[in-house]
Design a protein around this motif. Sequence first.
Motif, PDB file in Angstrom:
ATOM      1  N   THR A 158       0.861  -1.177   0.000  1.00 16.13           N
ATOM      2  CA  THR A 158       0.000   0.000   0.000  1.00 16.13           C
ATOM      3  C   THR A 158       0.900   1.230   0.000  1.00 16.13           C
ATOM      4  O   THR A 158       2.118   1.102  -0.120  1.00 16.13           O
ATOM      5  CB  THR A 158      -1.016  -0.057   1.156  1.00 16.13           C
ATOM      6  N   ASN A 159       0.326   2.444   0.054  1.00 14.93           N
ATOM      7  CA  ASN A 159       1.154   3.613  -0.259  1.00 14.93           C
ATOM      8  C   ASN A 159       1.922   4.179   0.919  1.00 14.93           C
ATOM      9  O   ASN A 159       3.096   4.535   0.806  1.00 14.93           O
ATOM     10  CB  ASN A 159       0.299   4.704  -0.914  1.00 14.93           C
ATOM     11  N   GLY A 160       1.270   4.288   2.063  1.00 13.88           N
ATOM     12  CA  GLY A 160       1.885   4.920   3.229  1.00 13.88           C
ATOM     13  C   GLY A 160       0.823   5.088   4.293  1.00 13.88           C
ATOM     14  O   GLY A 160      -0.274   4.537   4.185  1.00 13.88           O
ATOM     15  N   ALA A 161       1.149   5.850   5.325  1.00 16.25           N
ATOM     16  CA  ALA A 161       0.202   6.046   6.418  1.00 16.25           C
ATOM     17  C   ALA A 161      -1.107   6.639   5.897  1.00 16.25           C
ATOM     18  O   ALA A 161      -1.141   7.343   4.888  1.00 16.25           O
ATOM     19  CB  ALA A 161       0.801   6.967   7.477  1.00 16.25           C
ATOM     20  N   GLU A 162      -2.181   6.349   6.613  1.00 18.64           N
ATOM     21  CA  GLU A 162      -3.516   6.715   6.149  1.00 18.64           C
ATOM     22  C   GLU A 162      -3.722   8.227   6.072  1.00 18.64           C
ATOM     23  O   GLU A 162      -4.518   8.696   5.256  1.00 18.64           O
ATOM     24  CB  GLU A 162      -4.582   6.095   7.059  1.00 18.64           C
ATOM     25  N   TYR A 163      -3.045   8.984   6.929  1.00 20.00           N
ATOM     26  CA  TYR A 163      -3.071  10.457   6.828  1.00 20.00           C
ATOM     27  C   TYR A 163      -1.912  10.833   5.915  1.00 20.00           C
ATOM     28  O   TYR A 163      -0.787  11.079   6.350  1.00 20.00           O
ATOM     29  CB  TYR A 163      -2.932  11.085   8.225  1.00 20.00           C
ATOM     30  N   PHE A 164      -2.179  10.858   4.604  1.00 16.96           N
ATOM     31  CA  PHE A 164      -1.108  10.917   3.610  1.00 16.96           C
ATOM     32  C   PHE A 164      -0.804  12.381   3.263  1.00 16.96           C
ATOM     33  O   PHE A 164      -1.165  12.878   2.196  1.00 16.96           O
ATOM     34  CB  PHE A 164      -1.514  10.125   2.363  1.00 16.96           C
ATOM     35  N   ALA A 165      -0.107  13.036   4.195  1.00 23.81           N
ATOM     36  CA  ALA A 165       0.274  14.440   3.998  1.00 23.81           C
ATOM     37  C   ALA A 165       1.749  14.558   3.618  1.00 23.81           C
ATOM     38  O   ALA A 165       2.327  15.644   3.703  1.00 23.81           O
ATOM     39  CB  ALA A 165       0.003  15.235   5.274  1.00 23.81           C
ATOM     40  N   HIS A 166       2.328  13.464   3.191  1.00 24.84           N
ATOM     41  CA  HIS A 166       3.785  13.385   3.004  1.00 24.84           C
ATOM     42  C   HIS A 166       4.334  14.526   2.149  1.00 24.84           C
ATOM     43  O   HIS A 166       5.317  15.167   2.525  1.00 24.84           O
ATOM     44  CB  HIS A 166       4.143  12.045   2.364  1.00 24.84           C
ATOM     45  N   ALA A 167       3.732  14.735   0.974  1.00 25.21           N
ATOM     46  CA  ALA A 167       4.292  15.739   0.061  1.00 25.21           C
ATOM     47  C   ALA A 167       4.204  17.131   0.671  1.00 25.21           C
ATOM     48  O   ALA A 167       5.064  17.983   0.416  1.00 25.21           O
ATOM     49  CB  ALA A 167       3.575  15.691  -1.282  1.00 25.21           C
ATOM     50  N   TYR A 168       3.180  17.386   1.489  1.00 22.11           N
ATOM     51  CA  TYR A 168       3.033  18.678   2.150  1.00 22.11           C
ATOM     52  C   TYR A 168       4.026  18.821   3.296  1.00 22.11           C
ATOM     53  O   TYR A 168       4.502  19.914   3.586  1.00 22.11           O
ATOM     54  CB  TYR A 168       1.608  18.861   2.676  1.00 22.11           C
ATOM     55  N   GLU A 169       4.304  17.730   3.966  1.00 19.13           N
ATOM     56  CA  GLU A 169       5.157  17.798   5.149  1.00 19.13           C
ATOM     57  C   GLU A 169       6.640  17.822   4.804  1.00 19.13           C
ATOM     58  O   GLU A 169       7.422  18.493   5.468  1.00 19.13           O
ATOM     59  CB  GLU A 169       4.873  16.591   6.067  1.00 19.13           C
ATOM     60  N   ILE A 170       7.059  17.079   3.787  1.00 20.00           N
ATOM     61  CA  ILE A 170       8.497  16.944   3.535  1.00 20.00           C
ATOM     62  C   ILE A 170       8.874  17.206   2.084  1.00 20.00           C
ATOM     63  O   ILE A 170      10.058  17.083   1.741  1.00 20.00           O
ATOM     64  CB  ILE A 170       9.019  15.547   3.973  1.00 20.00           C
ATOM     65  N   GLY A 171       7.921  17.572   1.241  1.00 17.66           N
ATOM     66  CA  GLY A 171       8.222  17.836  -0.164  1.00 17.66           C
ATOM     67  C   GLY A 171       8.096  16.571  -1.001  1.00 17.66           C
ATOM     68  O   GLY A 171       8.279  15.448  -0.513  1.00 17.66           O
ATOM     69  N   ALA A 172       7.793  16.769  -2.275  1.00 18.59           N
ATOM     70  CA  ALA A 172       7.436  15.637  -3.131  1.00 18.59           C
ATOM     71  C   ALA A 172       8.603  14.669  -3.339  1.00 18.59           C
ATOM     72  O   ALA A 172       8.436  13.446  -3.233  1.00 18.59           O
ATOM     73  CB  ALA A 172       6.934  16.152  -4.482  1.00 18.59           C
ATOM     74  N   ARG A 173       9.797  15.185  -3.653  1.00 17.68           N
ATOM     75  CA  ARG A 173      10.887  14.256  -3.956  1.00 17.68           C
ATOM     76  C   ARG A 173      11.355  13.484  -2.739  1.00 17.68           C
ATOM     77  O   ARG A 173      11.583  12.279  -2.804  1.00 17.68           O
ATOM     78  CB  ARG A 173      12.071  15.001  -4.586  1.00 17.68           C
TER      79      ARG A 173
END
Length: 291
Positions: A158-173
């Motif tokens: 699966t992709n990642g944690a259910e609260y998928f704010a990754h790109a907002y929190e640490i940037g897309a790359r």
Amino acid sequence: MRTESESYIRSERPAPGIHRIVLARAEKRNAQNPTLLYQLDAALTFAATDQEVKVVVLAADGPDFSSGHDLSAPFAMPCAPVATLEGAFDAPAAEGHFAFECEAFLGLCRRWRELPKPTIAQVQGRVIAGGLMLVWPMDLVVAATDATFADPVAAFGTNGAEYFAHAYEIGARRAKEILFTGDAIGAEEARAIGMVNQVVEPDRLERATLELAIRIAERPAFGLRLAKASVNRSQDAQGLQQALDTAFALHNLGHANNLARFGALIDPSGVDLVRARTSRRRSPSSTDDLG
Ligand code: ZN
């Protein structure tokens, strides 16, 4: 050994206006079962509605802030839903689990993010996968130098944690890199890229977090509320809510695919891989965590 009726949460008033909620399941590295999540929600609700509370701190006992979802516990609602109007929790296949995650994972995270008072996560040690759900919805993060942040669950199909704010929190790359590799981000890098506000030595973590909370609490509650809501709405205007919904749907597509292929919510081939890569300080006999 505690039973489900016992408390995984402790609440404290370390200074006037400051409400500290502590994850108190150190023996399981604060792995989250549904009971813990709803005890945490009740504690946050109490803090939100108590007019004497200006600032909320979320801390954790033990060496690690949270190792993620407790995979040894059933994904079952311990109480009536509070964040949504979901109800099909007992439905078979993906339907019941989707309802559960809508309520107990994404729903609670959104509810906590909107708590109308400043919240500060006080983080030491490891934060893994579902552990991020207890950090990112908070407003500020104070981290010890030993804090690390990882989301290795692509290994689970699966992709990642259910609260998928990754790109907002640490940037897309950087988000893609940690998701693809399972590698962790350290505290200092997390501060440099804006995910963490302060990094302090572990023996100063509680004091530094409290000092920050006390400074914030000097300001009027309504001004703080308006400032918080304004930043949250700015993130929402940047598409955060739509991104969370889309990633959450993809997350549950991953669960549904795993159920169809393996009869389990996660790809079993990923369990050994993830545990081998996140085994620092890990007891060989442990059976929990890493959702
Ligand atoms: Zn999930």
